[in-house]
Design a protein around this motif. Structure first.
Motif, PDB file in Angstrom:
ATOM      1  N   CYS A 132       3.035 -47.634  48.921  1.00 34.24           N
ATOM      2  CA  CYS A 132       2.246 -49.205  48.513  1.00 34.24           C
ATOM      3  C   CYS A 132       1.001 -49.679  48.469  1.00 34.24           C
ATOM      4  N   GLY A 133       0.050 -48.314  48.658  1.00 35.05           N
ATOM      5  CA  GLY A 133      -0.928 -48.758  48.476  1.00 35.05           C
ATOM      6  C   GLY A 133      -1.927 -49.269  49.274  1.00 35.05           C
ATOM      7  N   VAL A 134      -1.284 -48.557  50.831  1.00 31.54           N
ATOM      8  CA  VAL A 134      -2.787 -48.874  52.343  1.00 31.54           C
ATOM      9  C   VAL A 134      -4.181 -48.308  51.849  1.00 31.54           C
ATOM     10  N   GLY A 135      -5.217 -48.593  52.123  1.00 27.23           N
ATOM     11  CA  GLY A 135      -6.116 -47.215  52.221  1.00 27.23           C
ATOM     12  C   GLY A 135      -5.689 -46.626  53.569  1.00 27.23           C
ATOM     13  N   ASP A 136      -6.696 -45.761  53.915  1.00 20.53           N
ATOM     14  CA  ASP A 136      -6.517 -44.697  54.788  1.00 20.53           C
ATOM     15  C   ASP A 136      -7.575 -45.906  56.173  1.00 20.53           C
ATOM     16  N   TYR A 137      -7.466 -45.186  57.513  1.00 20.37           N
ATOM     17  CA  TYR A 137      -7.508 -45.581  58.329  1.00 20.37           C
ATOM     18  C   TYR A 137      -9.356 -44.906  58.277  1.00 20.37           C
ATOM     19  N   ARG A 138     -10.254 -45.779  58.858  1.00 17.15           N
ATOM     20  CA  ARG A 138     -11.819 -44.562  58.689  1.00 17.15           C
ATOM     21  C   ARG A 138     -12.626 -45.443  60.332  1.00 17.15           C
ATOM     22  N   ALA A 139     -12.841 -44.369  60.984  1.00 15.99           N
ATOM     23  CA  ALA A 139     -12.812 -44.548  62.580  1.00 15.99           C
ATOM     24  C   ALA A 139     -14.101 -44.751  62.989  1.00 15.99           C
ATOM     25  N   THR A 140     -14.714 -45.949  62.944  1.00 13.34           N
ATOM     26  CA  THR A 140     -16.117 -45.773  63.556  1.00 13.34           C
ATOM     27  C   THR A 140     -16.788 -44.859  64.735  1.00 13.34           C
ATOM     28  N   ASP A 141     -17.538 -44.354  64.697  1.00  4.69           N
ATOM     29  CA  ASP A 141     -18.578 -43.981  65.849  1.00  4.69           C
ATOM     30  C   ASP A 141     -17.383 -44.262  66.815  1.00  4.69           C
ATOM     31  N   SER A 142     -17.806 -45.597  67.474  1.00  4.04           N
ATOM     32  CA  SER A 142     -17.975 -45.833  68.772  1.00  4.04           C
ATOM     33  C   SER A 142     -16.301 -46.204  68.927  1.00  4.04           C
ATOM     34  N   GLN A 143     -15.572 -46.325  67.591  1.00  2.74           N
ATOM     35  CA  GLN A 143     -14.047 -46.005  68.058  1.00  2.74           C
ATOM     36  C   GLN A 143     -13.113 -45.065  68.573  1.00  2.74           C
ATOM     37  N   ILE A 144     -14.537 -43.552  67.757  1.00  7.18           N
ATOM     38  CA  ILE A 144     -14.301 -42.143  68.260  1.00  7.18           C
ATOM     39  C   ILE A 144     -14.649 -42.685  69.604  1.00  7.18           C
ATOM     40  N   MET A 145     -15.530 -42.585  70.109  1.00  5.56           N
ATOM     41  CA  MET A 145     -15.575 -42.380  71.775  1.00  5.56           C
ATOM     42  C   MET A 145     -14.600 -42.520  72.729  1.00  5.56           C
ATOM     43  N   ARG A 146     -14.284 -44.607  72.280  1.00  7.25           N
ATOM     44  CA  ARG A 146     -13.327 -44.780  72.787  1.00  7.25           C
ATOM     45  C   ARG A 146     -11.946 -44.064  73.170  1.00  7.25           C
ATOM     46  N   TYR A 147     -11.672 -43.490  72.251  1.00  5.62           N
ATOM     47  CA  TYR A 147     -10.927 -42.614  71.879  1.00  5.62           C
ATOM     48  C   TYR A 147     -10.503 -41.588  72.705  1.00  5.62           C
ATOM     49  N   ILE A 148     -11.870 -40.550  73.233  1.00  5.17           N
ATOM     50  CA  ILE A 148     -12.022 -39.772  73.973  1.00  5.17           C
ATOM     51  C   ILE A 148     -12.272 -40.291  75.356  1.00  5.17           C
ATOM     52  N   GLU A 149     -12.765 -41.568  75.833  1.00  7.77           N
ATOM     53  CA  GLU A 149     -12.390 -42.046  77.040  1.00  7.77           C
ATOM     54  C   GLU A 149     -11.287 -42.226  77.451  1.00  7.77           C
ATOM     55  N   GLU A 150     -10.252 -43.062  76.497  1.00  3.24           N
ATOM     56  CA  GLU A 150      -8.789 -43.551  76.699  1.00  3.24           C
ATOM     57  C   GLU A 150      -8.489 -42.344  76.952  1.00  3.24           C
ATOM     58  N   VAL A 151      -8.216 -41.409  76.611  1.00  6.00           N
ATOM     59  CA  VAL A 151      -7.523 -40.073  76.414  1.00  6.00           C
ATOM     60  C   VAL A 151      -8.034 -39.740  77.922  1.00  6.00           C
ATOM     61  N   THR A 152      -8.762 -39.337  78.026  1.00  6.03           N
ATOM     62  CA  THR A 152     -10.120 -39.148  80.154  1.00  6.03           C
ATOM     63  C   THR A 152     -10.030 -39.206  80.757  1.00  6.03           C
ATOM     64  N   THR A 153      -9.169 -41.012  80.400  1.00  6.96           N
ATOM     65  CA  THR A 153      -8.781 -41.867  82.050  1.00  6.96           C
ATOM     66  C   THR A 153      -7.271 -41.985  82.163  1.00  6.96           C
ATOM     67  N   TYR A 154      -6.838 -41.230  80.850  1.00  4.96           N
ATOM     68  CA  TYR A 154      -5.159 -41.564  81.298  1.00  4.96           C
ATOM     69  C   TYR A 154      -5.106 -40.232  82.240  1.00  4.96           C
ATOM     70  N   GLU A 155      -6.381 -39.484  81.216  1.00  8.14           N
ATOM     71  CA  GLU A 155      -5.467 -38.158  82.081  1.00  8.14           C
ATOM     72  C   GLU A 155      -5.962 -38.141  83.962  1.00  8.14           C
ATOM     73  N   THR A 156      -7.002 -38.574  84.237  1.00  2.96           N
ATOM     74  CA  THR A 156      -7.377 -38.377  85.328  1.00  2.96           C
ATOM     75  C   THR A 156      -7.142 -38.804  85.799  1.00  2.96           C
ATOM     76  N   ARG A 157      -6.791 -40.450  85.605  1.00  7.68           N
ATOM     77  CA  ARG A 157      -6.674 -42.052  86.534  1.00  7.68           C
ATOM     78  C   ARG A 157      -4.821 -42.436  86.300  1.00  7.68           C
ATOM     79  N   CYS A 158      -4.197 -41.797  85.477  1.00  3.61           N
ATOM     80  CA  CYS A 158      -2.964 -42.752  85.413  1.00  3.61           C
ATOM     81  C   CYS A 158      -2.267 -41.492  85.021  1.00  3.61           C
ATOM     82  N   VAL A 159      -1.370 -41.176  84.176  1.00  7.67           N
ATOM     83  CA  VAL A 159       0.034 -40.170  83.553  1.00  7.67           C
ATOM     84  C   VAL A 159      -0.787 -38.218  83.153  1.00  7.67           C
ATOM     85  N   HIS A 160      -0.578 -37.757  84.423  1.00 10.30           N
ATOM     86  CA  HIS A 160      -0.609 -36.182  84.180  1.00 10.30           C
ATOM     87  C   HIS A 160      -0.230 -35.940  82.716  1.00 10.30           C
ATOM     88  N   LEU A 161      -1.431 -35.958  81.386  1.00  8.04           N
ATOM     89  CA  LEU A 161      -0.606 -35.279  80.297  1.00  8.04           C
ATOM     90  C   LEU A 161       0.174 -33.818  80.720  1.00  8.04           C
TER      91      LEU A 161
END
Length: 263
Positions: A132-161
């Motif tokens: 379809c001619g759509v570009g690729d995703y370019r994550a910013t540093d703060s978005q990458i850090m948000r992913y890391i925090e989110e995964v850790t929070t999900y594992e420790t406080r929500c559901v066991h992965l």
């Protein structure tokens, strides 16, 4: 009553058309099946046809969404809720540099698809956005850090992965994946450090994101790399997270304490 509410589907093709569509896709699937095409290749081929506008006429956003849902429907043989409930929506968003990218919004039921199919849904989206001619995703540093925090929070406080990759692997996936792994807020718990990150709509934990990133891409990296190579897609960054097992002459069985970690 003379009519039964549940429509009877005779095969996978009919089930896929019934749950996700589009109309007429069953015949296309059957024709490819008769040629002896493997299930994964079949899903990619049908997704290509949908994205190129052969089967339906719609906006780029709708074409990509339909390609992902139908492809995932084929991978899960039309019997799971993953293609309907596991993906809430697919959107075309804008990177900070002004280029466009595709974001797939995952929800909790994507768990039912299993790691391989969940990860392959990203490959389907990558394939469709290229057509379809759509570009690729370019994550910013703060978005990458948000992913890391989110995964850790999900594992420790929500559901066991089932599989929690090291922080470096999450950084590689979020920084290189050409499709944005997004999701609906499924948990009441919020992230504490990386809040209000531009390009992320919510501070609440998005349950679908850790599932696809950890149990999908990270856990099935080797399998995923094999498929992307076959599709001639450049996902070489997966090599950084594939754990190569060195062959040994002597087989030694060591205790595996990972089963006890949950305790």
């Amino acid at each position: 009553t003379d009519d039964v509410e549940v429509k009877i589907a005779e095969d996978v093709a009919a089930r896929v058309e019934g749950i996700v569509g589009p109309v007429g896709v069953a015949e296309v699937i059957r024709a490819l099946e008769r040629g002896g095409m493997p299930r994964e290749d079949l899903a990619f081929e049908v997704a290509k046809k949908i994205a190129s506008g052969e089967l339906i006429k719609a906006s780029k956003e709708k074409l990509i969404e339909q390609a992902v849902r139908t492809g995932l429907g084929i991978l899960t043989e039309g019997v799971l809720v993953a293609p309907t409930e596991g993906i809430s929506k697919v959107k075309i968003n804008i990177n900070p540099d002004g280029s466009d990218y595709v974001a797939v919004y995952y929800a909790g039921p994507i768990r039912s698809a299993g790691g391989t199919a969940a990860a392959l849904s990203l490959v389907l989206a990558d394939l469709a956005r290229r057509i379809c001619g759509v570009g690729d995703y370019r994550a910013t540093d703060s978005q990458i850090m948000r992913y890391i925090e989110e995964v850790t929070t999900y594992e420790t406080r929500c559901v066991h992965l089932q599989y929690l990759p090291p922080e470096e692997d999450i950084r590689v996936i979020s920084g290189n994946c050409p499709v944005c792994i997004n999701g609906d807020p499924t948990e009441e718990i919020e992230v504490s450090a990386y809040r209000g990150v531009p390009g992320v709509e919510t501070d609440r934990v998005r349950g679908g994101v850790p599932l696809v990133m950890c149990e999908g891409v990270a856990a099935k990296a080797a399998k995923l790399f094999k498929y992307t190579k076959r599709m001639k897609l450049n996902w070489d960054w997966l090599e950084k997270i594939i754990k190569i097992k060195k062959k040994q002459d002597k087989i030694e069985i060591k205790p595996d304490w990972s089963y006890m970690e949950g305790l």
